[in-house]
Design an enzyme around this catalytic site. Structure first.
Site, PDB file in Angstrom:
ATOM      1  N   CYS A   1      53.129  -4.616  25.141  1.00 28.33           N
ATOM      2  CA  CYS A   1      52.932  -5.554  24.034  1.00 28.33           C
ATOM      3  C   CYS A   1      54.261  -6.128  23.572  1.00 28.33           C
ATOM      4  O   CYS A   1      54.352  -7.281  23.199  1.00 28.33           O
ATOM      5  CB  CYS A   1      52.197  -4.879  22.895  1.00 28.33           C
ATOM      6  SG  CYS A   1      52.862  -3.276  22.479  1.00 28.33           S
TER       7      CYS A   1
ATOM      8  N   LYS B   1      38.316   5.806  21.171  1.00 27.68           N
ATOM      9  CA  LYS B   1      37.648   5.024  22.228  1.00 27.68           C
ATOM     10  C   LYS B   1      38.763   4.481  23.131  1.00 27.68           C
ATOM     11  O   LYS B   1      39.396   3.478  22.815  1.00 27.68           O
ATOM     12  CB  LYS B   1      36.857   3.877  21.587  1.00 27.68           C
ATOM     13  CG  LYS B   1      35.634   3.441  22.370  1.00 27.68           C
ATOM     14  CD  LYS B   1      35.914   2.979  23.783  1.00 27.68           C
ATOM     15  CE  LYS B   1      36.381   1.536  23.838  1.00 27.68           C
ATOM     16  NZ  LYS B   1      36.793   1.123  25.207  1.00 27.68           N
TER      17      LYS B   1
ATOM     18  N   GLU C   1      47.619  -3.862  16.159  1.00 25.35           N
ATOM     19  CA  GLU C   1      48.856  -4.078  16.918  1.00 25.35           C
ATOM     20  C   GLU C   1      48.462  -4.928  18.119  1.00 25.35           C
ATOM     21  O   GLU C   1      47.796  -4.459  19.037  1.00 25.35           O
ATOM     22  CB  GLU C   1      49.423  -2.712  17.314  1.00 25.35           C
ATOM     23  CG  GLU C   1      50.882  -2.770  17.625  1.00 25.35           C
ATOM     24  CD  GLU C   1      51.114  -3.180  19.043  1.00 25.35           C
ATOM     25  OE1 GLU C   1      51.187  -4.416  19.268  1.00 25.35           O
ATOM     26  OE2 GLU C   1      51.203  -2.312  19.895  1.00 25.35           O
TER      27      GLU C   1
ATOM     28  N   GLU D   1      50.821 -14.815  25.705  1.00 29.91           N
ATOM     29  CA  GLU D   1      51.148 -13.495  26.208  1.00 29.91           C
ATOM     30  C   GLU D   1      50.563 -13.378  27.617  1.00 29.91           C
ATOM     31  O   GLU D   1      49.349 -13.460  27.799  1.00 29.91           O
ATOM     32  CB  GLU D   1      50.541 -12.428  25.291  1.00 29.91           C
ATOM     33  CG  GLU D   1      50.890 -11.036  25.725  1.00 29.91           C
ATOM     34  CD  GLU D   1      50.378  -9.970  24.769  1.00 29.91           C
ATOM     35  OE1 GLU D   1      49.177  -9.988  24.444  1.00 29.91           O
ATOM     36  OE2 GLU D   1      51.173  -9.100  24.376  1.00 29.91           O
TER      37      GLU D   1
HETATM   38  P1  NAD Z   1      41.111  -5.911  24.671  1.00 34.59           P
HETATM   39  O1  NAD Z   1      41.760  -6.208  23.364  1.00 34.59           O
HETATM   40  O2  NAD Z   1      39.778  -6.521  24.906  1.00 34.59           O
HETATM   41  O3  NAD Z   1      40.938  -4.319  24.822  1.00 34.59           O
HETATM   42  C1  NAD Z   1      41.677  -3.357  24.085  1.00 34.59           C
HETATM   43  C2  NAD Z   1      40.744  -2.260  23.619  1.00 34.59           C
HETATM   44  O4  NAD Z   1      39.742  -2.823  22.782  1.00 34.59           O
HETATM   45  C3  NAD Z   1      39.990  -1.541  24.747  1.00 34.59           C
HETATM   46  O5  NAD Z   1      39.825  -0.186  24.425  1.00 34.59           O
HETATM   47  C4  NAD Z   1      38.643  -2.235  24.730  1.00 34.59           C
HETATM   48  O6  NAD Z   1      37.605  -1.433  25.251  1.00 34.59           O
HETATM   49  C5  NAD Z   1      38.449  -2.455  23.254  1.00 34.59           C
HETATM   50  N1  NAD Z   1      37.510  -3.538  22.928  1.00 34.59           N
HETATM   51  C6  NAD Z   1      37.223  -4.647  23.670  1.00 34.59           C
HETATM   52  N2  NAD Z   1      36.277  -5.380  23.043  1.00 34.59           N
HETATM   53  C7  NAD Z   1      35.975  -4.750  21.897  1.00 34.59           C
HETATM   54  C8  NAD Z   1      35.083  -5.014  20.828  1.00 34.59           C
HETATM   55  N3  NAD Z   1      34.285  -6.086  20.817  1.00 34.59           N
HETATM   56  N4  NAD Z   1      35.038  -4.149  19.791  1.00 34.59           N
HETATM   57  C9  NAD Z   1      35.837  -3.071  19.770  1.00 34.59           C
HETATM   58  N5  NAD Z   1      36.685  -2.752  20.763  1.00 34.59           N
HETATM   59  C10 NAD Z   1      36.761  -3.576  21.811  1.00 34.59           C
HETATM   60  O7  NAD Z   1      42.136  -6.274  25.799  1.00 34.59           O
HETATM   61  P2  NAD Z   1      41.871  -6.571  27.378  1.00 34.59           P
HETATM   62  O8  NAD Z   1      40.705  -7.489  27.569  1.00 34.59           O
HETATM   63  O9  NAD Z   1      41.824  -5.262  28.062  1.00 34.59           O
HETATM   64  O10 NAD Z   1      43.221  -7.344  27.754  1.00 34.59           O
HETATM   65  C11 NAD Z   1      43.325  -8.734  27.500  1.00 34.59           C
HETATM   66  C12 NAD Z   1      44.683  -9.109  26.950  1.00 34.59           C
HETATM   67  O11 NAD Z   1      44.968  -8.335  25.783  1.00 34.59           O
HETATM   68  C13 NAD Z   1      45.886  -8.827  27.840  1.00 34.59           C
HETATM   69  O12 NAD Z   1      46.113  -9.855  28.751  1.00 34.59           O
HETATM   70  C14 NAD Z   1      47.005  -8.723  26.843  1.00 34.59           C
HETATM   71  O13 NAD Z   1      47.481 -10.011  26.533  1.00 34.59           O
HETATM   72  C15 NAD Z   1      46.340  -8.138  25.629  1.00 34.59           C
HETATM   73  N6  NAD Z   1      46.608  -6.680  25.513  1.00 34.59           N
HETATM   74  C16 NAD Z   1      47.528  -6.301  24.604  1.00 34.59           C
HETATM   75  C17 NAD Z   1      47.828  -4.956  24.481  1.00 34.59           C
HETATM   76  C18 NAD Z   1      48.854  -4.478  23.496  1.00 34.59           C
HETATM   77  O14 NAD Z   1      49.456  -3.452  23.698  1.00 34.59           O
HETATM   78  N7  NAD Z   1      49.040  -5.174  22.399  1.00 34.59           N
HETATM   79  C19 NAD Z   1      47.189  -4.009  25.274  1.00 34.59           C
HETATM   80  C20 NAD Z   1      46.224  -4.436  26.188  1.00 34.59           C
HETATM   81  C21 NAD Z   1      45.945  -5.780  26.285  1.00 34.59           C
END
Ligand code: NAD
Length: 482
Positions: free
Chosen positions: A285, A176, A251, A384
């Site tokens: 990250c 996904k 992660e 972050e």
């Molecule tokens: P997020 O964690 O919501 O999204 C990451 C992934 O999880 C995406 O594929 C998203 O569709 C999926 N996801 C979201 N809600 C979900 C749920 N309820 N169940 C299962 N999967 C779900 O991150 P975001 O909202 O896109 O970004 C917000 C913050 O997250 C950023 O500001 C940053 O701090 C952090 N982030 C970290 C990384 C990393 O590499 N560790 C990557 C992206 C974002």
């Protein structure tokens, strides 16, 4: 351009016909659409993946010998390199990252696939000493179907490290991708089919996290989930998975410190320190987002870094400048908000880059900002930010530096810059982080190096040989033969 899910080696229309716009971060305008997947789409992908494995590990993927799996992964890596430019263009348009970054990401993806191809026929169990009259052996078996929830910052690289390792361990995958970055992943699934992966080995369902992502976390056919993303969502995924005893690797990002001592080689350190926060516009990250500087070199370092920040340029991917835009309007608003908050709190700005004129009127651009004298407990030093924002903090001695470095909820990566070898090692042992770099800093660096966090940065390890263990179930067989 309208993209469908990729399930069982075919393009599949979303169950409910719904789509999501794909926005170009350089303009804020839609340029394509992806399927808005739901639980039925995830079910279909799981059924396809289970078909590839077979009920009794007798499916077309599960019956490939290790050598055949390795050959396919090597072929996949070669095809990725062949299509490297096309993949980079897709990902740069989709995420806004500079083209040079996207090209590197495609090359690193190929490297992951080659690395894991080389591991396939070296992943083995052991024989264990036990009571007289017994022979005991362990076998590393595939888990079955693994789920991969991928964020938008490094879609290709994260696909490489999690899907590559899982396939090498013999599993079939349901992926996904992030709603903001699905295009390169969809193309990668198609390329896998072209190089000969059997139907169901790799399936991609696009859509929102709260719909397709949540459905994947809850699907009883998925035996392991690897998740990269935010701390809050990671905990949600792990809780859902725990209800059905499904293991997770999380992660979750960080607030990684670099500790710069007065005996460090500044000419070597400063470009690396700059890159660690500028790379991918800070949306990494393992970005080095806190710089701890020994007080007696503080002013000199700030002055030199401020000059470098002032020279940084943000622009559209095609201009290939230091940085592209941030990925979406939400991230743009969040990063701008945190920068404004810090300014309103009186935290001094020491250096600021520029957004090129061509890009200043639209898109999600954010200039690089260097803040100095950042209070270690401020939001700027604790949260972050996921943007090109560096928090510089002075420290007095080793103990002070370690206290500040460990004083956030996170623990992903840390860097120590010193010519004193004993100090480097001493601090590496004291820093709470999954990876510590001494006199270098590889943001997330190294296909071969186990990677992952402690504390709120998550649990489990990806990358390196270590990752393969998480994608297998260890079976112990005890034979009494007298
Ligand atoms: P997020 O964690 O919501 O999204 C990451 C992934 O999880 C995406 O594929 C998203 O569709 C999926 N996801 C979201 N809600 C979900 C749920 N309820 N169940 C299962 N999967 C779900 O991150 P975001 O909202 O896109 O970004 C917000 C913050 O997250 C950023 O500001 C940053 O701090 C952090 N982030 C970290 C990384 C990393 O590499 N560790 C990557 C992206 C974002």
């Amino acid at each position: 351009m309208e993209f469908r899910h990729f399930i069982g080696n075919t393009w599949s229309a979303p169950d409910n016909g719904a789509t999501l716009d794909v926005i170009d971060p350089s303009t804020g305008e839609p340029f394509a659409a992806i399927g808005r997947g739901n639980a039925a789409d995830i079910d279909a992908a799981v059924v396809a993946a289970r078909g590839a494995m077979g009920e009794a590990l007798d499916g077309p993927w599960a019956t490939r010998s290790p050598a055949e799996r390795a050959d396919l992964l090597f072929a996949y890596a070669a095809a990725v390199l062949e299509h490297g430019d096309e993949l980079a263009q897709l990902e740069a348009r989709d995420t806004g990252k500079a083209l040079k970054t996207a090209r590197t990401d495609a090359a690193v993806l190929a490297r992951y696939l080659r690395y894991y191809a080389g591991c396939v026929d070296k992943l083995h169990g052991e024989t264990l000493p036990y009571t007289t009259g017994f022979t005991v052996l362990t076998i590393r078996e595939p888990i079955g179907v693994t789920g991969h929830i991928i964020p938008w910052n490094y879609p290709m690289q994260i696909y490489g490290r999690s899907v590559g390792a899982s396939l090498a361990a013999g599993n079939a995958c349901v992926v996904k991708p992030a709603e903001d970055a699905s295009l390169s992943i969809l193309r990668l699934a198609e390329i896998a089919a072209e190089v000969g992966f059997p139907a169901g080995a790799i399936n991609v369902v696009t859509g929102l996290g709260s719909e397709a992502g949540a459905a994947l976390s809850a699907n009883p056919g998925i035996g392991h989930i690897s998740f990269t993303g935010s701390t809050v969502t990671g905990a949600l995924v792990a809780r859902t998975a725990a209800d059905r005893h499904c293991p997770t690797v999380l992660e979750l990002g960080g607030k990684s410190p670099q500790l710069l001592f007065d005996d460090a080689d500044l000419d070597e350190a400063l470009p690396v320190i700059l890159n660690a926060i500028v790379q991918n516009a800070g949306q990494t990250c393992s970005a080095g987002s806190r710089l701890l500087i020994q007080r007696n070199i503080y002013e000199q370092v700030i002055e030199r870094l401020a000059e470098r920040f002032a020279a940084l340029r943000s622009g559209p991917p095609a201009m290939d400048l230091d940085m592209g835009p941030l990925v979406n309007a939400k991230q743009h608003a969040r990063v701008r908000g945190l920068v404004q908050l810090a300014e309103s709190e009186g935290i001094p700005v020491a250096g600021r880059g520029k957004i090129v004129v061509e890009a200043s009127r639209s898109g999600f651009f954010q200039e690089a900002v260097l803040f100095r004298d950042v209070p270690p407990q401020s939001r700027l030093a604790q949260e972050e930010i996921f943007g090109p924002v560096l928090a510089a903090i002075p420290f007095d001695d080793e103990a002070d530096a370690v206290k500040i470095a460990n004083g956030t909820p996170y623990g992903l990566v840390a860097g120590v810059w010193t010519r004193d070898g004993s100090r480097g090692l001493r601090l590496a042992r004291k820093l709470q982080a999954g990876q510590v770099f001494i006199n270098n800093y590889g943001a997330g660096g190294g296909v071969e190096l186990p990677f992952g966090g402690v504390k709120a940065s998550g649990h489990g390890r990806e990358k390196g040989f270590e990752a393969l263990y998480g994608f297998t179930a260890l079976k112990t067989i005890a034979i009494k033969h007298g």
